[in-house]
Design an enzyme around this catalytic site. Sequence first.
Site, PDB file in Angstrom:
ATOM      1  N   LYS A 121       8.888 -15.170  11.255  1.00 47.19           N
ATOM      2  CA  LYS A 121       8.152 -14.002  11.912  1.00 47.19           C
ATOM      3  C   LYS A 121       6.889 -14.392  12.115  1.00 47.19           C
ATOM      4  CE  LYS A 121       5.774 -11.867   8.549  1.00 47.19           C
ATOM      5  NZ  LYS A 121       4.310 -11.951   8.516  1.00 47.19           N
ATOM      6  N   ASP A 139       8.186  -7.476   3.203  1.00 46.29           N
ATOM      7  CA  ASP A 139       8.693  -7.958   4.631  1.00 46.29           C
ATOM      8  C   ASP A 139       9.976  -8.031   4.806  1.00 46.29           C
ATOM      9  OD1 ASP A 139       5.970  -8.178   5.524  1.00 46.29           O
ATOM     10  OD2 ASP A 139       6.029 -10.679   5.136  1.00 46.29           O
TER      11      ASP A 139
HETATM   12  O1  C5P Z   1       5.857  -6.568  -1.530  1.00 46.91           O
HETATM   13  P1  C5P Z   1       5.272  -7.985  -1.542  1.00 46.91           P
HETATM   14  O2  C5P Z   1       5.722  -8.265  -3.052  1.00 46.91           O
HETATM   15  O3  C5P Z   1       5.676  -9.023  -0.766  1.00 46.91           O
HETATM   16  O4  C5P Z   1       3.938  -7.677  -1.471  1.00 46.91           O
HETATM   17  C1  C5P Z   1       3.016  -8.912  -2.037  1.00 46.91           C
HETATM   18  C2  C5P Z   1       1.685  -8.289  -2.274  1.00 46.91           C
HETATM   19  O5  C5P Z   1       1.116  -8.057  -0.971  1.00 46.91           O
HETATM   20  C3  C5P Z   1       1.507  -7.009  -2.899  1.00 46.91           C
HETATM   21  O6  C5P Z   1       1.676  -7.102  -4.344  1.00 46.91           O
HETATM   22  C4  C5P Z   1       0.111  -6.350  -2.371  1.00 46.91           C
HETATM   23  O7  C5P Z   1      -0.982  -6.773  -3.087  1.00 46.91           O
HETATM   24  C5  C5P Z   1       0.263  -6.886  -1.036  1.00 46.91           C
HETATM   25  N1  C5P Z   1       0.649  -5.965   0.166  1.00 46.91           N
HETATM   26  C6  C5P Z   1       0.004  -4.748   0.364  1.00 46.91           C
HETATM   27  N2  C5P Z   1       0.445  -3.759   1.095  1.00 46.91           N
HETATM   28  C7  C5P Z   1       1.669  -4.034   1.769  1.00 46.91           C
HETATM   29  C8  C5P Z   1       2.339  -5.230   1.598  1.00 46.91           C
HETATM   30  C9  C5P Z   1       2.039  -6.260   0.484  1.00 46.91           C
HETATM   31  O8  C5P Z   1      -1.124  -4.589  -0.481  1.00 46.91           O
HETATM   32  N3  C5P Z   1       2.168  -3.347   2.663  1.00 46.91           N
END
Ligand code: C5P
Length: 298
Positions: A17, A142
């Site tokens: 994406k 994501d």
């Molecule tokens: O959800 P995921 O594990 O993919 O997110 C990785 C990191 O990205 C989170 O730990 C956070 O630090 C950051 N993040 C965020 N806000 C979001 C998505 C991700 O701060 N909406």
Amino acid sequence: MLALRADGWFFTRAYAKINLTLDVLGRRADGYHALASVMQTVSLADTLAFQALPDGQTEFFCDVPALNGTENLVYRGAQALRAATGCQRGVRIDLRKQTPMQGGLGGGSSDAASVLLALNAAWGLGLSQDRLLELAAGLGSDVPFFMLGGTTLVEGRGERVTPLPDLPGVWVVLLKPSVAVSTPAAFRALRPDDYTDGQVTARLVDAIRAGGALPLDGLVNALEERVCQVYPAVAESRATFAQAGASRVHMSGSGPTLFALFSSLAEAARVYRTLLSAGRQVWLARTVTRAEALGGVL
Ligand code: C5P
């Protein structure tokens, strides 16, 4: 309907994406950031192969050795489906990576969504869209987007997904600067004055729904300026991309991959070839519709 037979196997394609816009509205109490983003699947893709194994067995192999193991979102996706349903069907999943890792292109998240969709169908689990989206959100911010693909409005921390009409197809040149950007670090680097009010995303959503000309001049990624400051290689790549002939260059997600959109293949190919001969890691892709993204069984 997919049939995962003892002697049968099938492939799926897990598209990458780009974020056409990425507004970061602020930091939430849970440490995540509140987002408003229009996300779009593009034709750069990983390939997954599924094969039935005896009950209870899970095997996973990735052609990139560093990505093997039970921490991979592919493995965790299969386990999440088992935990949610009690299903004991065995499966072997092979993953051929093409989307660069830690690139801001959602490769691992797309692989996970592919597993949820493929095994829900192949194992006849019949989980609802809402339940699948819950499992997806549990795997990563994501992943819910990739359950819809195409052109989608993404809000919350990523778990609120609203399908939009497909964009008119365009060519997409992608350039990955040779630097790794960690997503948590990119979000941590944000300061309050980097936060945006969501208007750029709202305007793009309105234009997509209206079906008229898209306001492609005003796309914004709230993470981009800070990432360019912290990682000079990204700023340098952005300048090189512009010099190669791309009038509007944007960063996808938390980067570092940069992209530019073209309605003309001749123009896209000229920019692509210039960057390729300069030794850059570059791809010439195109946008992928929702029907194509979700019909990804090959
Ligand atoms: O959800 P995921 O594990 O993919 O997110 C990785 C990191 O990205 C989170 O730990 C956070 O630090 C950051 N993040 C965020 N806000 C979001 C998505 C991700 O701060 N909406």
